[in-house]
Design a protein around this motif. Structure first.
Motif, PDB file in Angstrom:
ATOM      1  N   VAL A 120      45.857  27.193  33.127  1.00 48.23           N
ATOM      2  CA  VAL A 120      46.438  28.219  33.997  1.00 48.23           C
ATOM      3  C   VAL A 120      47.854  28.563  33.577  1.00 48.23           C
ATOM      4  CG1 VAL A 120      47.158  28.716  36.370  1.00 48.23           C
ATOM      5  CG2 VAL A 120      44.983  27.567  35.940  1.00 48.23           C
ATOM      6  N   ASP A 121      48.631  27.526  33.251  1.00 50.45           N
ATOM      7  CA  ASP A 121      50.059  27.749  33.001  1.00 50.45           C
ATOM      8  C   ASP A 121      50.388  27.956  31.528  1.00 50.45           C
ATOM      9  OD1 ASP A 121      49.447  25.240  32.212  1.00 50.45           O
ATOM     10  OD2 ASP A 121      50.764  24.205  33.628  1.00 50.45           O
ATOM     11  N   GLY A 122      49.379  27.945  30.667  1.00 54.16           N
ATOM     12  CA  GLY A 122      49.608  28.235  29.258  1.00 54.16           C
ATOM     13  C   GLY A 122      50.397  27.170  28.518  1.00 54.16           C
ATOM     14  N   ASP A 123      50.308  25.921  28.997  1.00 52.91           N
ATOM     15  CA  ASP A 123      51.051  24.846  28.315  1.00 52.91           C
ATOM     16  C   ASP A 123      50.209  24.155  27.249  1.00 52.91           C
ATOM     17  OD1 ASP A 123      49.250  23.441  29.818  1.00 52.91           O
ATOM     18  OD2 ASP A 123      50.721  22.157  30.813  1.00 52.91           O
ATOM     19  N   GLY A 124      49.012  24.626  27.060  1.00 50.14           N
ATOM     20  CA  GLY A 124      48.149  24.068  26.023  1.00 50.14           C
ATOM     21  C   GLY A 124      47.212  22.981  26.507  1.00 50.14           C
ATOM     22  N   ALA A 125      47.396  22.513  27.747  1.00 43.60           N
ATOM     23  CA  ALA A 125      46.510  21.487  28.302  1.00 43.60           C
ATOM     24  C   ALA A 125      45.621  22.127  29.364  1.00 43.60           C
ATOM     25  CB  ALA A 125      47.329  20.360  28.914  1.00 43.60           C
ATOM     26  N   ALA A 142      48.415  36.883  30.220  1.00 37.91           N
ATOM     27  CA  ALA A 142      48.263  35.772  31.164  1.00 37.91           C
ATOM     28  C   ALA A 142      46.897  35.854  31.845  1.00 37.91           C
ATOM     29  CB  ALA A 142      49.372  35.820  32.199  1.00 37.91           C
ATOM     30  N   LEU A 143      46.405  34.692  32.217  1.00 34.63           N
ATOM     31  CA  LEU A 143      45.100  34.669  32.876  1.00 34.63           C
ATOM     32  C   LEU A 143      45.237  35.035  34.345  1.00 34.63           C
ATOM     33  CD1 LEU A 143      43.482  31.502  31.284  1.00 34.63           C
ATOM     34  CD2 LEU A 143      43.068  33.905  30.737  1.00 34.63           C
ATOM     35  N   ASP A 144      44.379  35.909  34.792  1.00 33.14           N
ATOM     36  CA  ASP A 144      44.359  36.336  36.193  1.00 33.14           C
ATOM     37  C   ASP A 144      43.165  35.684  36.886  1.00 33.14           C
ATOM     38  OD1 ASP A 144      46.535  38.220  35.629  1.00 33.14           O
ATOM     39  OD2 ASP A 144      45.006  39.292  34.488  1.00 33.14           O
ATOM     40  N   LEU A 145      43.214  35.707  38.189  1.00 32.82           N
ATOM     41  CA  LEU A 145      42.190  35.017  38.986  1.00 32.82           C
ATOM     42  C   LEU A 145      41.517  36.009  39.932  1.00 32.82           C
ATOM     43  CD1 LEU A 145      40.876  32.426  40.301  1.00 32.82           C
ATOM     44  CD2 LEU A 145      42.927  32.288  41.732  1.00 32.82           C
ATOM     45  N   VAL A 146      40.211  35.922  40.026  1.00 34.45           N
ATOM     46  CA  VAL A 146      39.491  36.693  41.041  1.00 34.45           C
ATOM     47  C   VAL A 146      38.807  35.704  41.976  1.00 34.45           C
ATOM     48  CG1 VAL A 146      37.684  38.394  41.496  1.00 34.45           C
ATOM     49  CG2 VAL A 146      39.076  38.591  39.440  1.00 34.45           C
ATOM     50  N   THR A 147      39.022  35.890  43.269  1.00 34.53           N
ATOM     51  CA  THR A 147      38.369  35.027  44.251  1.00 34.53           C
ATOM     52  C   THR A 147      37.456  35.864  45.141  1.00 34.53           C
ATOM     53  OG1 THR A 147      40.110  35.277  45.916  1.00 34.53           O
ATOM     54  CG2 THR A 147      40.361  33.480  44.327  1.00 34.53           C
ATOM     55  N   GLY A 148      36.376  35.234  45.560  1.00 31.47           N
ATOM     56  CA  GLY A 148      35.459  35.891  46.499  1.00 31.47           C
ATOM     57  C   GLY A 148      35.113  34.921  47.607  1.00 31.47           C
ATOM     58  N   ALA A 149      35.193  35.382  48.848  1.00 28.88           N
ATOM     59  CA  ALA A 149      34.900  34.513  49.990  1.00 28.88           C
ATOM     60  C   ALA A 149      33.422  34.611  50.361  1.00 28.88           C
ATOM     61  CB  ALA A 149      35.757  34.915  51.173  1.00 28.88           C
ATOM     62  N   TYR A 150      32.979  33.600  51.077  1.00 28.61           N
ATOM     63  CA  TYR A 150      31.608  33.580  51.595  1.00 28.61           C
ATOM     64  C   TYR A 150      31.738  33.658  53.117  1.00 28.61           C
ATOM     65  CZ  TYR A 150      26.681  32.089  51.645  1.00 28.61           C
ATOM     66  OH  TYR A 150      25.305  32.015  51.800  1.00 28.61           O
ATOM     67  N   ASP A 151      31.718  34.879  53.606  1.00 29.44           N
ATOM     68  CA  ASP A 151      32.035  35.123  55.010  1.00 29.44           C
ATOM     69  C   ASP A 151      31.103  34.365  55.954  1.00 29.44           C
ATOM     70  OD1 ASP A 151      33.971  36.748  54.055  1.00 29.44           O
ATOM     71  OD2 ASP A 151      33.133  38.628  54.782  1.00 29.44           O
ATOM     72  N   ALA A 152      29.841  34.233  55.567  1.00 30.08           N
ATOM     73  CA  ALA A 152      28.872  33.573  56.452  1.00 30.08           C
ATOM     74  C   ALA A 152      29.322  32.152  56.767  1.00 30.08           C
ATOM     75  CB  ALA A 152      27.498  33.560  55.797  1.00 30.08           C
ATOM     76  N   GLU A 153      29.810  31.451  55.768  1.00 31.81           N
ATOM     77  CA  GLU A 153      30.248  30.078  56.002  1.00 31.81           C
ATOM     78  C   GLU A 153      31.572  30.057  56.771  1.00 31.81           C
ATOM     79  OE1 GLU A 153      31.384  27.557  52.649  1.00 31.81           O
ATOM     80  OE2 GLU A 153      30.312  25.927  53.619  1.00 31.81           O
ATOM     81  N   LEU A 154      32.442  30.996  56.437  1.00 28.73           N
ATOM     82  CA  LEU A 154      33.731  31.037  57.136  1.00 28.73           C
ATOM     83  C   LEU A 154      33.533  31.299  58.622  1.00 28.73           C
ATOM     84  CD1 LEU A 154      35.904  32.939  54.498  1.00 28.73           C
ATOM     85  CD2 LEU A 154      36.055  30.521  55.148  1.00 28.73           C
ATOM     86  N   LYS A 155      32.521  32.097  58.960  1.00 33.27           N
ATOM     87  CA  LYS A 155      32.219  32.320  60.384  1.00 33.27           C
ATOM     88  C   LYS A 155      31.815  31.003  61.030  1.00 33.27           C
ATOM     89  CE  LYS A 155      30.651  37.012  59.715  1.00 33.27           C
ATOM     90  NZ  LYS A 155      29.438  37.757  59.369  1.00 33.27           N
ATOM     91  N   GLY A 204      54.081  32.988  36.162  1.00 34.51           N
ATOM     92  CA  GLY A 204      53.696  31.756  36.842  1.00 34.51           C
ATOM     93  C   GLY A 204      53.342  31.924  38.303  1.00 34.51           C
ATOM     94  N   ALA A 205      53.583  33.098  38.853  1.00 34.82           N
ATOM     95  CA  ALA A 205      53.182  33.346  40.243  1.00 34.82           C
ATOM     96  C   ALA A 205      52.040  34.364  40.244  1.00 34.82           C
ATOM     97  CB  ALA A 205      54.363  33.869  41.043  1.00 34.82           C
ATOM     98  N   PHE A 206      51.404  34.489  41.405  1.00 36.01           N
ATOM     99  CA  PHE A 206      50.247  35.374  41.487  1.00 36.01           C
ATOM    100  C   PHE A 206      50.491  36.469  42.522  1.00 36.01           C
ATOM    101  CE2 PHE A 206      48.696  31.560  39.580  1.00 36.01           C
ATOM    102  CZ  PHE A 206      47.730  31.984  38.681  1.00 36.01           C
ATOM    103  N   VAL A 207      50.151  37.678  42.130  1.00 38.53           N
ATOM    104  CA  VAL A 207      50.281  38.824  43.037  1.00 38.53           C
ATOM    105  C   VAL A 207      48.874  39.305  43.371  1.00 38.53           C
ATOM    106  CG1 VAL A 207      51.193  41.153  43.316  1.00 38.53           C
ATOM    107  CG2 VAL A 207      52.461  39.457  41.959  1.00 38.53           C
ATOM    108  N   GLY A 208      48.567  39.275  44.646  1.00 36.10           N
ATOM    109  CA  GLY A 208      47.206  39.615  45.056  1.00 36.10           C
ATOM    110  C   GLY A 208      46.970  41.106  45.185  1.00 36.10           C
ATOM    111  N   HIS A 209      45.814  41.545  44.670  1.00 35.22           N
ATOM    112  CA  HIS A 209      45.372  42.927  44.879  1.00 35.22           C
ATOM    113  C   HIS A 209      44.035  42.840  45.614  1.00 35.22           C
ATOM    114  CE1 HIS A 209      48.343  44.381  41.970  1.00 35.22           C
ATOM    115  NE2 HIS A 209      47.985  43.355  41.215  1.00 35.22           N
TER     116      HIS A 209
END
Lengths: 277, 549
Positions: free
Chosen positions: B129-134, B183-196, B219-224
């Motif tokens: 995630v942080d590009g430090d090689g590990a 830089a690597l970006d992240l996409v997240t998806g929720a599972y609303d049925a379980e969250l309910k 190093g920080a993330f901006v959500g869209h």
């Protein structure tokens, strides 16, 4: 050309389907049936299939009278033709309802099961399609032998086989469900021989071949498959009836039609005379 | 004079037409990138037995739960990657009812388990995630929790670290350089049925659920925010519109249609590229099936692979309750899909014609050249455990065998039960990876209420070529998103470097090519995410090459 020489004439078919003197009783029976059905729904909470059954039962005596008239006037074969035309028409309405429920009301496929089929789709369609096949055989024996009638025999036969397959699978799955002590689940609506997930699409014999994705034949859902089965059958039945009645003695030609023909022939004669003179 | 004017006008119109018809100016061909590479021989091939051999891994998820119901029933994923830099792929198993486990690969299929204090986890990826090689580890979690990051401290130690700005609840997650800034970006998806089930109100779901693209900046993330509603079981980041950049495909459960977004300039716009999609899309994978350069996209769904009376009776009580009211022109069908572009360039579902539309209650469906013949095969893991759904079956479990399919060489598939991969444990997360370093892909499955299993590949024939890309100094040191073309005497094989695909699972950023017996390797073309192209020669089968940019 005389009336008897013309294979395709619509008028005799319309005359056969016309309730004639029973028009008013038919309308009244329909209204009574609807009132009873609606009342049953309001008071007893009757399901859709029961309301439909009530309406059909109230209409049945009028139908019997109509077919008795047909028998007296035109004989047994035409009476059977009349029965098949009217009942197949009603059956097609059932499939049109399913189609509308799915594509217009956007109900899930299993809930888009028409008016009468919710009672038990497999029994209704199994009994119905074998009845159609038997009547078609009776009609052939009675002289209704023309290309649409032969095609109808083939299609009705295939349709009956399709429903026999689904019916047998239905009974088998029901038996399995009982063994699992699952008693409240219906096994209706399983795919048949054709259509998506049907025997043809899922058979090891067809895997990986074009047969798995024949448009409609192995890709359409059951609701669509049976809608088109019935549209084709009804079309062929109408074609067979029109062909047959067009060659029948003019008792089935309504008076207004005969008057129209007489007037046309008279004008033609007058026109010929003018040119000679 | 008039004819001269007419001629001039015509010429002018032709020139204008030519200008209008000309494609946008293509970027000048990049100068070949100077890279170095080292090669080392792979381990000797395992015994040729023509089948896979199962090795239980001693780790079980769901075993602590007295009863499994929805949505614990959905199980957890797993990921692979060389976490300790010893050249061997290690495993991370997520767990719905306990801490996650790292299985350190000590070679010879010996693994050493090490618990990781990440609890109640769903999806897992091994990614720098942080590009430090590990390689670090990221998880999504059950319930009201945002994704977590476990930073690699070296010497087989990890520490929880923040993912600053990442605050949406997530079920599925995926990483790639989506913004094209390295830089690597992240996409997240929720599972609303379980969250309910966890008590979230619709208003809370709109804020904390849905689909979010997190752009990594310094190093920080901006959500869209991409969508307010999601039942995301799978996220695929692949090129859907042929612009050589990754797009976003979220596979949704239930009647919520899948959703896609493609990049348009700096913005992301919704796209609807598919005429048909799975109804409950549970897994997404992609690959070039016929070695013709045409990408195929595969999704799994619930559709009995066996339509015998006994199987239908087991399915029917549940499946008849799963249908929901459908929307107008609903493209969803309850079946796997295999999307392939037709002659017009439109995606068409060819799963049925290619023999993979019905595989059971299918979770992970993954491509991989399992028999080293140069063509991607397919493996799908199946089964369901849910006492509230399958209470009429022993243990509330729908028992189904996993299914392997051999690619016939033209992108169609034949069932391959002879490979011995028809395990009946209830598989969820799964990935193919060369765990014993012998050049063929093994398969690892994270089963629910059954031990995770490593299926050692003992098929015969062919050889493997493994490729690690290293790009030190870059925020993307493993060149995630790079596309590789291996030119051989038997054709050109195409793969890509990725860290997430399938169902809840993370891929090792190590690319595997199966090389058919007798084929010679001509060159390896590497197209990096920034457009640079490298050409690597002097290749030998049965080696692991590391390409250093």
């Amino acid at each position: 050309m005389t009336t008897a020489d013309r294979p395709f004439r619509l008028a005799p078919l319309l005359a056969l389907l016309h309730p004639g003197r029973l028009a008013w009783p038919a309308a009244i029976a329909l209204v009574i049936g609807l009132i009873l059905g609606w009342g049953g729904f309001l008071v007893l909470g009757l399901p859709r299939w029961a309301i439909t059954a009530i309406v059909l039962l109230v209409l049945l005596p009028v139908g019997i009278l109509k077919w008795r008239d047909d028998l007296r006037r035109h004989g047994f074969t035409i009476m059977m033709l009349s029965i098949l035309l009217i009942t197949q028409g009603v059956h097609t309405i059932e499939h049109l309802m399913q189609f509308a429920q799915y594509y217009i009301q956007l109900l899930p496929a299993r809930q888009a099961n028409g008016l009468l089929s919710p009672a038990n789709a497999e029994w209704v369609h199994f009994v119905w399609n074998w009845s159609v096949l038997l009547v078609v055989l009776v009609l052939l024996r009675g002289g209704v032998r023309n290309p649409p009638a032969i095609a109808l025999l083939v299609v009705a036969g295939a349709h009956a086989i399709e429903h026999t397959y689904t019916f047998v699978r239905y009974l088998q799955v029901l038996s399995e469900l009982r063994e699992l002590e699952v008693l409240r689940v219906t096994a209706q609506g399983l795919p048949g021989i054709i259509g998506r997930d049907g025997w043809l699409a899922r058979s090891p014999l067809t895997q990986g071949t074009f047969l798995c994705t024949l448009p409609g034949i192995t890709t359409a859902m059951r609701l669509d498959v049976h809608f088109w089965w019935n549209i084709i059958e009804t079309t062929l039945l109408l074609g067979a009836a029109t062909w047959f009645l067009g060659g029948h003695p003019p008792t089935l030609v309504p008076s207004w039609w005969r008057a129209r023909e007489w007037w046309g022939a008279r004008r033609a004669r007058q026109g010929t005379g003018a040119s000679v003179g | 004079m008039r004819s001269m004017a007419l001629g001039t006008t015509l010429v002018g119109l032709l020139v204008l037409a030519a200008c209008a018809a000309a494609p946008a100016a293509a970027p000048p061909p990049a100068a070949p990138l100077a890279v170095t590479h080292t090669a080392r021989d792979l381990a000797p091939p395992s015994a040729c037995e023509g089948r896979f051999v199962a090795h239980p891994l001693g780790v079980t998820t769901g075993a602590r739960m007295r009863e499994i119901a929805t949505y614990a029933s959905n199980g957890a994923g797993l990921a692979a990657g060389d976490l300790d830099g010893d050249g061997r792929l290690d495993l991370v198993l997520a767990s719905i009812d306990r801490e996650a486990t790292i299985l350190w690969n000590d070679g010879g299929l010996r693994v050493v388990p090490q618990p990781l204090e990440a609890r109640f986890t769903r999806a897992v990826t091994v990614v720098d995630v942080d590009g430090d090689g590990a390689l670090d580890i990221t998880f999504s979690h059950r319930g009201r929790a945002a994704p977590s990051l476990w930073r690699n401290l070296g010497a087989r130690r990890f520490a929880a670290a923040p993912l600053p700005g990442v605050d949406s609840y997530a079920y599925a997650l995926a990483w790639a350089d989506l913004q094209g800034d390295g830089a690597l970006d992240l996409v997240t998806g929720a599972y609303d049925a379980e969250l309910k089930n966890f008590g979230l109100t619709p208003d809370e779901l709109r804020v904390a659920g849905g689909v979010t693209l997190y752009e990594q900046r310094d190093g920080a993330f901006v959500g869209h925010r991409l969508a307010d509603r999601a039942e995301a079981l799978a996220i695929g980041l692949m090129d859907l519109d042929d612009d050589a950049r990754p797009d976003v495909w979220v596979g949704n459960d239930f009647a919520v249609p899948d959703a896609c977004w493609v990049r348009q300039g700096a913005a992301w716009r919704p796209d609807y590229p598919f005429a048909q999609t799975s109804h409950s899309t549970m897994s997404i994978d992609w690959g070039d099936l016929a070695n013709d350069g045409r990408m195929a996209l595969f999704t799994t769904d619930m559709n009995p692979g066996d339509v015998s009376v006994e199987v239908l009776a087991q399915w029917l009580p549940v499946i008849s309750t799963l249908e929901e009211k459908h929307g107008p022109f609903d493209p969803q069908i309850m079946a796997n899909t295999l999307q392939v572009r037709d002659w017009r360039g439109a995606w068409q579902n060819e799963a049925a014609r290619r023999g993979v539309d019905a595989t059971g209650w299918s979770w992970s469906g993954r491509f991989g050249d399992l028999d080293n013949d140069g063509f991607l095969d397919l493996y799908v893991v199946n089964g369901m455990i849910a006492s509230n759904l399958f209470g009429y079956l022993p243990g509330g479990e729908l028992v189904e065998a996993n299914r392997a399919f051999r690619n016939r060489g033209d992108g169609t598939f034949a069932a391959a039960p002879e490979w011995g991969l028809g395990d009946t444990a209830s598989g969820r997360g799964m990935l193919p990876a060369d765990m014993d370093g012998d050049g063929d892909l093994d398969v690892v499955v994270n089963n629910l209420r059954g031990q995770a299993v490593l299926f050692e590949n003992r098929l015969c024939g062919g050889a493997g070529l493994a490729v690690d890309l290293r790009w030190p100094g870059s925020p993307n040191p493993y060149a995630i998103g790079a596309r590789l073309e291996l030119v051989t005497s038997a054709g050109t094989l195409r793969r890509d470097v990725r860290v997430s695909s399938g169902y809840l699972s993370g891929d090792a950023p190590r690319v595997h090519f199966g090389v058919p017996a007798g084929a010679t390797l001509e060159r390896l073309v590497i197209r990096y995410p920034d457009g640079a192209v490298a050409d690597v020669r002097d290749l030998r089968p049965h080696t692991l090459i590391e390409v250093l940019r």
